[in-house]
Design a protein around this motif. Structure first.
Motif, short mmCIF file in Angstrom:
data_model
loop_
_atom_site.label_atom_id
_atom_site.label_comp_id
_atom_site.label_asym_id
_atom_site.label_seq_id
_atom_site.Cartn_x
_atom_site.Cartn_y
_atom_site.Cartn_z
N HIS A 44 0.75 5.11 1.99
CA HIS A 44 1.01 3.71 1.62
C HIS A 44 1.60 2.93 2.80
O HIS A 44 1.34 1.74 2.94
CB HIS A 44 1.91 3.62 0.38
CG HIS A 44 3.33 4.00 0.61
ND1 HIS A 44 3.74 5.32 0.68
CD2 HIS A 44 4.43 3.24 0.78
CE1 HIS A 44 5.04 5.36 0.90
NE2 HIS A 44 5.49 4.11 0.96
N GLY A 89 -0.49 -0.02 4.51
CA GLY A 89 0.20 -1.31 4.53
C GLY A 89 0.25 -1.89 5.93
O GLY A 89 0.11 -3.11 6.13
N HIS A 119 -1.41 -5.40 7.13
CA HIS A 119 -0.62 -6.44 7.80
C HIS A 119 -1.20 -6.82 9.16
O HIS A 119 -1.29 -8.00 9.50
CB HIS A 119 0.83 -5.96 7.98
CG HIS A 119 1.67 -6.87 8.79
ND1 HIS A 119 2.16 -8.05 8.29
CD2 HIS A 119 2.07 -6.81 10.08
CE1 HIS A 119 2.86 -8.67 9.24
NE2 HIS A 119 2.81 -7.93 10.33
#
Length: 79
Positions: A31, A35, A39
């Motif tokens: 995760h 992530g 981003h």
């Protein structure tokens, strides 16, 4: 040598499978790794920073990627 058929760029689902595999191999929580990709590049394999040499899903600078022995590329088969 067998001819390889080009099937086009990977879709996000394929990239997420690749990200899971890489994160697991490197001991990074999936995760967090996914992530970071979201981003940095929003899963755009062609993402380029207009103000630096950062490129790709992870937005490594060329010199940093090369210092880690990585090839600069756009596919899951690249280091």
């Amino acid at each position: 040598m067998a001819e390889i058929e080009y099937l086009g760029p990977p879709n996000q689902a394929q990239l997420e499978v690749w990200a899971d595999e890489i994160a697991t191999q490197k001991g990074i929580p999936t995760h967090i790794f996914k992530g970071y990709i979201d981003h940095e590049s929003s899963w755009n394999i062609h993402a380029r920073n207009p103000n630096s040499s950062a490129t790709g899903l992870i937005q490594f600078l060329n010199k940093d990627a090369q210092s880690l022995g990585m090839k600069i590329g756009h596919g899951p088969d690249d280091d």
